[in-house]
Design an enzyme around this catalytic site. Structure first.
Site, PDB file in Angstrom:
ATOM      1  N   HIS A 245      21.201  42.007  66.743  1.00  0.00           N
ATOM      2  CA  HIS A 245      21.492  41.423  68.064  1.00  0.00           C
ATOM      3  C   HIS A 245      22.971  41.064  68.248  1.00  0.00           C
ATOM      4  O   HIS A 245      23.681  41.651  69.066  1.00  0.00           O
ATOM      5  CB  HIS A 245      20.659  40.153  68.269  1.00  0.00           C
ATOM      6  CG  HIS A 245      19.196  40.319  68.033  1.00  0.00           C
ATOM      7  ND1 HIS A 245      18.368  40.996  68.914  1.00  0.00           N
ATOM      8  CD2 HIS A 245      18.385  39.896  67.023  1.00  0.00           C
ATOM      9  CE1 HIS A 245      17.121  40.975  68.457  1.00  0.00           C
ATOM     10  NE2 HIS A 245      17.110  40.319  67.313  1.00  0.00           N
TER      11      HIS A 245
HETATM   12  C1  BDR Z   1      19.091  35.794  68.863  1.00  0.00           C
HETATM   13  O1  BDR Z   1      18.378  34.714  68.300  1.00  0.00           O
HETATM   14  C2  BDR Z   1      18.857  34.424  67.008  1.00  0.00           C
HETATM   15  O2  BDR Z   1      17.792  34.271  66.121  1.00  0.00           O
HETATM   16  C3  BDR Z   1      19.791  35.534  66.620  1.00  0.00           C
HETATM   17  O3  BDR Z   1      20.861  35.020  65.839  1.00  0.00           O
HETATM   18  C4  BDR Z   1      20.268  36.067  67.943  1.00  0.00           C
HETATM   19  O4  BDR Z   1      21.401  35.346  68.391  1.00  0.00           O
HETATM   20  C5  BDR Z   1      18.152  36.960  69.051  1.00  0.00           C
HETATM   21  O5  BDR Z   1      17.083  36.595  69.881  1.00  0.00           O
END
Ligand code: BDR
Ligand code: CA
Length: 315
Positions: A245
């Site tokens: 992500h």
């Molecule tokens: C986002 O949520 C967090 O767990 C990750 O770091 C990312 O920023 C993804 O949904």
């Protein structure tokens, strides 16, 4: 220095994929001038996120990079972390050492304000890859400074992909929907990397192997972060594949041509029983609202992962 070099502050909650984003930014000094890191509670409690930011700056060879701690909890909701995925250390799979250098301050919002005050107009880009609490506090406490922000590049939200915490909501927006609502209404240009795009950037074991095999010690130590997190949903994305992500925001700053965007009006649901934290995207213009975001719709996932591994291998 090239004028197109992006001067950024990275607001984050490291976090496994946050760690990859930090390393990628530090490895990309030709395009990205990372002024500092502000930490927020999210994936793990605040004291773990800023410990990890300090650990990462030292591991990556930037011990003087400023790290400031910000909000320890969301604006309204109680803090709900994601240790199930990121581990108690926040960096499951990586051996974390206690950093040598202390944190610069516990006033991240003050640091953001002072840095913006001292900068020229639209010189600083904020990159927000955790819950948006710190940025919302800046907008509420120092609204006059918001015009100095060039743009805010966010990892958060979901529309066509559906949510990863509830059917409607992605973690960063769900964790502090009230803060997200403030930021989405703040009037600055927003580039939003939600799950719609990050689910197209899928790491496989070969990416971790490539990183571990081609780089030095930093690459070898961070390579496990390309493997699926503990507790991830089996083969939802294919065998051993896991969405990456937060590094999408850094890849965007380096190679925007790897992504497609659409300008849309986005509203954040901060009250719904089943839809708390949903980012409601007006794809068809039915609200008549002016677009407030560029929503990232597509990525060349392989190219983003190649960029990530090539850059981190250089550290
Ligand atoms: C986002 O949520 C967090 O767990 C990750 O770091 C990312 O920023 C993804 O949904
Ligand atoms: Ca994050």
């Amino acid at each position: 220095m090239s004028t197109s070099r992006n001067r950024i502050i990275l607001d984050c909650d490291p976090g496994r994929d946050d760690a990859l984003a930090i390393a990628m930014a530090l490895a990309s000094s030709a395009e990205i001038d990372l002024a500092g890191i502000t930490a927020v509670a999210g994936n793990v409690p605040l004291e773990v996120t800023y410990r990890n930011a300090r650990f990462l700056r030292e591991l990556c060879g930037f011990p003087d990079l400023p790290v400031h701690a910000g909000a320890a909890r969301p604006l309204v909701r109680e803090l709900e972390t994601a240790t199930r995925h990121h581990g108690e250390s926040g960096l499951e799979g990586v051996e974390v050492e206690m950093p040598a250098r202390p944190i610069e301050s516990h006033r991240a919002v003050g640091y953001l304000a002072e840095t913006l005050e001292a900068s020229g107009d639209q010189e600083i880009t904020l990159v927000a890859i955790g819950p948006l609490t710190n940025i919302a506090l800046l907008a509420v406490e120092r609204p006059e400074l918001m015009a100095k922000i060039r743009e805010i590049v966010v990892m958060g939200g979901a529309s066509t992909a559906g949510g990863n915490v509830t059917p409607a909501a992605e973690f960063n927006v769900w964790a502090d929907p009230h803060a997200a609502a403030v930021v989405f209404e703040c009037g600055r240009p927003l580039i939003v990397h939600g799950l719609d795009v990050t689910h197209q950037v899928l790491a496989a074991p070969r990416h971790a192997e490539r990183l571990a095999g081609t780089g030095g010690e930093v690459a070898r130590r961070l390579a496990p972060l390309l493997h699926p997190a503990a507790g991830s949903r089996g083969d939802r994305f294919g065998p051993d594949r896991s969405p990456i992500h937060d590094p999408c925001t850094i890849a965007w700053l380096i190679r925007p041509d790897l992504f497609a965007t659409e300008s849309v009006a986005v509203a954040v649901e901060s009250e719904g029983t089943h839809t708390l934290g949903e980012t409601v995207v007006d794809w068809w213009g039915v609200t008549g609202r002016a677009p407030n975001a560029r929503w990232v719709t597509e990525a060349d996932g392989e190219a983003v992962l190649a960029l990530l591994t090539d850059r981190i291998a250089k550290l």
